[in-house]
Design an enzyme around this catalytic site. Sequence first.
Site, PDB file in Angstrom:
ATOM      1  N   ASP A   1       0.815  -1.214   0.000  1.00  0.00           N
ATOM      2  CA  ASP A   1       0.000   0.000   0.000  1.00  0.00           C
ATOM      3  C   ASP A   1       0.851   1.268   0.000  1.00  0.00           C
ATOM      4  O   ASP A   1       0.523   2.256  -0.644  1.00  0.00           O
ATOM      5  CB  ASP A   1      -0.908   0.022   1.251  1.00  0.00           C
ATOM      6  CG  ASP A   1      -2.079  -0.940   1.115  1.00  0.00           C
ATOM      7  OD1 ASP A   1      -2.201  -1.558   0.040  1.00  0.00           O
ATOM      8  OD2 ASP A   1      -2.856  -1.055   2.078  1.00  0.00           O
TER       9      ASP A   1
ATOM     10  N   SER B   1     -33.415  -9.270 -19.826  1.00  0.00           N
ATOM     11  CA  SER B   1     -33.276 -10.185 -18.685  1.00  0.00           C
ATOM     12  C   SER B   1     -33.147 -11.599 -19.230  1.00  0.00           C
ATOM     13  O   SER B   1     -33.140 -11.803 -20.438  1.00  0.00           O
ATOM     14  CB  SER B   1     -34.471 -10.043 -17.751  1.00  0.00           C
ATOM     15  OG  SER B   1     -35.637 -10.317 -18.463  1.00  0.00           O
TER      16      SER B   1
ATOM     17  N   LYS C   1     -23.960 -16.999 -12.549  1.00  0.00           N
ATOM     18  CA  LYS C   1     -24.877 -15.869 -12.500  1.00  0.00           C
ATOM     19  C   LYS C   1     -24.530 -15.053 -11.256  1.00  0.00           C
ATOM     20  O   LYS C   1     -24.785 -15.477 -10.134  1.00  0.00           O
ATOM     21  CB  LYS C   1     -26.320 -16.359 -12.448  1.00  0.00           C
ATOM     22  CG  LYS C   1     -27.321 -15.223 -12.586  1.00  0.00           C
ATOM     23  CD  LYS C   1     -28.702 -15.752 -12.891  1.00  0.00           C
ATOM     24  CE  LYS C   1     -29.688 -14.644 -13.230  1.00  0.00           C
ATOM     25  NZ  LYS C   1     -29.740 -13.558 -12.289  1.00  0.00           N
TER      26      LYS C   1
ATOM     27  N   GLU D   1     -21.820  -7.029 -13.956  1.00  0.00           N
ATOM     28  CA  GLU D   1     -22.478  -6.969 -12.666  1.00  0.00           C
ATOM     29  C   GLU D   1     -21.543  -6.341 -11.635  1.00  0.00           C
ATOM     30  O   GLU D   1     -20.372  -6.704 -11.556  1.00  0.00           O
ATOM     31  CB  GLU D   1     -22.789  -8.428 -12.272  1.00  0.00           C
ATOM     32  CG  GLU D   1     -23.918  -8.595 -11.342  1.00  0.00           C
ATOM     33  CD  GLU D   1     -25.292  -8.746 -12.022  1.00  0.00           C
ATOM     34  OE1 GLU D   1     -25.431  -8.484 -13.238  1.00  0.00           O
ATOM     35  OE2 GLU D   1     -26.226  -9.108 -11.304  1.00  0.00           O
TER      36      GLU D   1
ATOM     37  N   LYS E   1     -25.245 -19.955 -22.395  1.00  0.00           N
ATOM     38  CA  LYS E   1     -25.471 -19.137 -23.597  1.00  0.00           C
ATOM     39  C   LYS E   1     -25.017 -19.920 -24.813  1.00  0.00           C
ATOM     40  O   LYS E   1     -23.922 -20.511 -24.791  1.00  0.00           O
ATOM     41  CB  LYS E   1     -24.668 -17.830 -23.522  1.00  0.00           C
ATOM     42  CG  LYS E   1     -25.139 -16.886 -22.452  1.00  0.00           C
ATOM     43  CD  LYS E   1     -24.178 -15.737 -22.232  1.00  0.00           C
ATOM     44  CE  LYS E   1     -24.508 -15.031 -20.930  1.00  0.00           C
ATOM     45  NZ  LYS E   1     -23.381 -14.252 -20.415  1.00  0.00           N
TER      46      LYS E   1
ATOM     47  N   CYS F   1     -32.267 -23.989  34.323  1.00  0.00           N
ATOM     48  CA  CYS F   1     -31.930 -24.828  33.177  1.00  0.00           C
ATOM     49  C   CYS F   1     -33.167 -25.619  32.761  1.00  0.00           C
ATOM     50  O   CYS F   1     -33.755 -26.319  33.590  1.00  0.00           O
ATOM     51  CB  CYS F   1     -30.787 -25.767  33.549  1.00  0.00           C
ATOM     52  SG  CYS F   1     -30.494 -27.052  32.319  1.00  0.00           S
TER      53      CYS F   1
ATOM     54  N   CYS G   1     -32.430 -29.571  33.538  1.00  0.00           N
ATOM     55  CA  CYS G   1     -32.280 -30.171  34.869  1.00  0.00           C
ATOM     56  C   CYS G   1     -32.823 -29.302  35.994  1.00  0.00           C
ATOM     57  O   CYS G   1     -32.836 -29.723  37.145  1.00  0.00           O
ATOM     58  CB  CYS G   1     -30.816 -30.514  35.137  1.00  0.00           C
ATOM     59  SG  CYS G   1     -29.800 -29.083  35.504  1.00  0.00           S
TER      60      CYS G   1
ATOM     61  N   CYS H   1     -26.057 -23.345  32.468  1.00  0.00           N
ATOM     62  CA  CYS H   1     -26.596 -24.125  33.566  1.00  0.00           C
ATOM     63  C   CYS H   1     -25.470 -24.338  34.571  1.00  0.00           C
ATOM     64  O   CYS H   1     -24.352 -24.659  34.196  1.00  0.00           O
ATOM     65  CB  CYS H   1     -27.086 -25.465  33.020  1.00  0.00           C
ATOM     66  SG  CYS H   1     -27.391 -26.682  34.310  1.00  0.00           S
TER      67      CYS H   1
ATOM     68  N   CYS I   1     -26.617 -32.237  35.433  1.00  0.00           N
ATOM     69  CA  CYS I   1     -27.463 -31.937  34.272  1.00  0.00           C
ATOM     70  C   CYS I   1     -27.305 -32.992  33.178  1.00  0.00           C
ATOM     71  O   CYS I   1     -26.210 -33.230  32.691  1.00  0.00           O
ATOM     72  CB  CYS I   1     -27.098 -30.565  33.736  1.00  0.00           C
ATOM     73  SG  CYS I   1     -28.083 -30.089  32.318  1.00  0.00           S
TER      74      CYS I   1
HETATM   75  S1  IVH Z   1     -26.234 -12.388 -19.598  1.00  0.00           S
HETATM   76  C1  IVH Z   1     -29.171 -10.986 -22.747  1.00  0.00           C
HETATM   77  N1  IVH Z   1     -24.607 -13.398 -17.810  1.00  0.00           N
HETATM   78  O1  IVH Z   1     -28.867 -11.701 -14.634  1.00  0.00           O
HETATM   79  C2  IVH Z   1     -28.993 -11.370 -21.358  1.00  0.00           C
HETATM   80  N2  IVH Z   1     -26.419 -12.068 -17.078  1.00  0.00           N
HETATM   81  O2  IVH Z   1     -31.715 -12.272 -15.084  1.00  0.00           O
HETATM   82  C3  IVH Z   1     -27.875 -10.657 -20.747  1.00  0.00           C
HETATM   83  N3  IVH Z   1     -26.497 -11.771 -14.652  1.00  0.00           N
HETATM   84  O3  IVH Z   1     -29.793  -8.617 -15.950  1.00  0.00           O
HETATM   85  C4  IVH Z   1     -27.503 -11.213 -19.434  1.00  0.00           C
HETATM   86  N4  IVH Z   1     -24.704 -12.929 -14.200  1.00  0.00           N
HETATM   87  O4  IVH Z   1     -27.815  -8.696 -14.389  1.00  0.00           O
HETATM   88  C5  IVH Z   1     -25.705 -12.662 -18.037  1.00  0.00           C
HETATM   89  N5  IVH Z   1     -23.074 -14.307 -16.362  1.00  0.00           N
HETATM   90  C6  IVH Z   1     -24.160 -13.570 -16.561  1.00  0.00           C
HETATM   91  C7  IVH Z   1     -24.873 -12.963 -15.531  1.00  0.00           C
HETATM   92  C8  IVH Z   1     -26.019 -12.219 -15.826  1.00  0.00           C
HETATM   93  C9  IVH Z   1     -25.673 -12.203 -13.702  1.00  0.00           C
HETATM   94  C10 IVH Z   1     -27.696 -10.972 -14.407  1.00  0.00           C
HETATM   95  C11 IVH Z   1     -27.817  -9.756 -15.285  1.00  0.00           C
HETATM   96  C12 IVH Z   1     -29.143  -9.849 -15.954  1.00  0.00           C
HETATM   97  C13 IVH Z   1     -29.852 -10.821 -15.081  1.00  0.00           C
HETATM   98  C14 IVH Z   1     -30.890 -11.549 -15.902  1.00  0.00           C
END
Ligand code: IVH
Length: 711
Positions: A45, A112, A147, A203, A322, A440, A443, A458, A464
Amino acid sequence: MTQPSLFPDHPPPSAPAEERVLELRRIIAGHDYQYHVLDDPTIDDAEYDSLFRELQSLEEKHPELITPNSPTQRVGGTPSTLTHPQMFGVPTVTGTPRSAFSTLTHRVPMLSLNNAFNDNEVAAFDRRIREALPDFADTIEYDCGVKFDGLAVNLRYENGIFVSGATRGDGVTGEDITSNLRTIASIPLKLNNAPPLLEVRGEVLMRRKDFEILNAQQKERGEKVFANPRNAAAGSLRQLDARVTATRRLTFFAYGIGETDWGSVNPPQTQNALSDYLVTQLFSVGQERTLVRTLQGLLDFYQTVQQKRHQLPYDIDGVVYKLNRFDWQQKIGFVSRAPRFALAHKFPAEEMKSAILDIDVQVGRTGVLTPVARLQPTLVGGVTVTNATLHNEDEIRAKDIHIGDIVMIRRAGDVIPEVTRVIVEERPDNIKSFVMPDRCPVCGSEALRLDGEIATRCTGGLFCPAQRKQAIVHFASRRAMNIDGFGEKIVAQLVDKALVKTPADIYHLRQNDIAQLERMGEKSAANLCAAVEKSKSTSLARFIFALGIRHVGETSARDLAQHFGALEALMSADHETLCAVYDVGDVMAESIRHFFAEPHNAQVIHDLRNAGVHWPDVSAENRAQRQGALSGLTFVLTGTLPTMTRDEATKKIQDAGGKVTAGVSRKTSYILAGDAPGSTLAKAQKLDIPVIDEAQFIELIAHGALQGRSS
Ligand code: IVH
């Protein structure tokens, strides 16, 4: 790992300011990466601080050189989430969450993911993909990752410079949290050989360790504690004052991209290649990544990660699959707001809502009374939870828990279920407070919380049933009654068969009783009987130690035996008398008093003596010696004393219960030195042993201590 040019040599001091500023920024960014992304700092540091200060002072002298992507601009001229933010003069501000941020539009919406909660749903996902790509079913690959359980953000880089960042918001419009994101050290402010436009998505989260540190600090300052790392990350990211965000250690993991203009840069063609590319741009992408080709591969990945989940330094709530190739992703497309080419396979939730139906008290092996919440049966992390430990009285007060409360409960992996917090907004009217019982529940002996202790215990240690096994094992142990062969396994069997309930029962065992135990022949039974018989003749010190009185160890037992000489005297001693014994303080005295005041214990002691347990009286002479002002102290004499001969001094020491030895060692308490001391003195000083003269020696004998010296 090879890190080619992250840390170039410092240029000579004569280098122009601008060159040095650029150099320093590169070096500092390298160390930020090393520290925050790789978790492997190569400087300490202080060194980092000095580089940082050099950059700061150059920028002060040449303000025209300041750019928004300088590390000094992460927040008001201070590096952000370092180990010791105070060290850089970051004020410890604890602000309030920002109410209104300006908004930013996501030109490529932030979508999502569809969720799967079981294998069938994953199988359906895989089937749909294969059906949509009938010609390629054999070559399909999935990119698997974790995730992250944090907050999705979009980071915008124009010509490699971080220009803005936003929350996901409703997917199209997010909040502009650029200045807060700048404080996160694992977010690079500048990219290498970057395309004209790159939006990186990922994230923001807080590692569990950092979460614990933050909560400890919050508690200390009397501020609100966060329920989990995700809430802590959210609260930290949505701060009006970026200096507050800067004091919170947040981390960013990248998993995707938004709007892009790749210019002359070759765009990655797969999710896997994209992650690799993001790593070259110094982003973290998470360790658990793999490519698989089959449904079984997906499910295996899920299992592997689920098992490792609690070893990861941050929370995850599932895995993400994916379709690897981007062109195939395009082909498969989207349904409403989620892609069809990706799937989140969620872990069972580890935190759920429940209700406290009642609070019971359990007694542990050591006599500790533990309040346990009886809960509305609730499925948490895949298991039905009906009880959760509340630890102790203080914990119940701190969390403001009442019988009838609606609470969040958490069960993480093999960890015992816990009540994380009360949902105060949902509190019913008819709640009841919890009161720790003063008896207790097992006991009926007195339950006592000693000064300075968190636990209520106790005091019926010898009697006990909850403490039976432990108390008897201790009673028979080598330094106590020394019953050879009377170990844990035997005790467990004897107690389970109800042959022994209290230590006194040991002396009524017949050889037949013992012979019927597992793995016990006639011969060993006879040996054990002989050992029991032999143990009847003991010493008072051993007997006191064997009783297992809380806070009374072997040495204290010896001191008590020497001091009182007879058990009756100890049993009837009041607080003050007990405190007069060397090394006995208030807490031990209280513990002893309550132990003997408990009729159950007195009965067992009576039974033991009736069964023939006995010891010789501790002689008056022996006691007087031990009680002397110098008892327990060892002296070495050197040089000529002004008024006493060596023999006279030696006798005085011995009469007062002390010892005289010839050589100095670490055990020596004092050197009594006169004129013309020998080499002893030098040696004593080296070992840091106090040296006293004759006057101090006389004082020591008179008062048992030197004025102004704590012994
Ligand atoms: S891909 C097109 N990869 O999960 C979709 N999302 O429920 C793009 N998340 O809003 C998301 N880890 O905040 C992707 N390895 C990951 C992820 C991830 C967390 C979250 C993300 C998204 C949500 C969807």
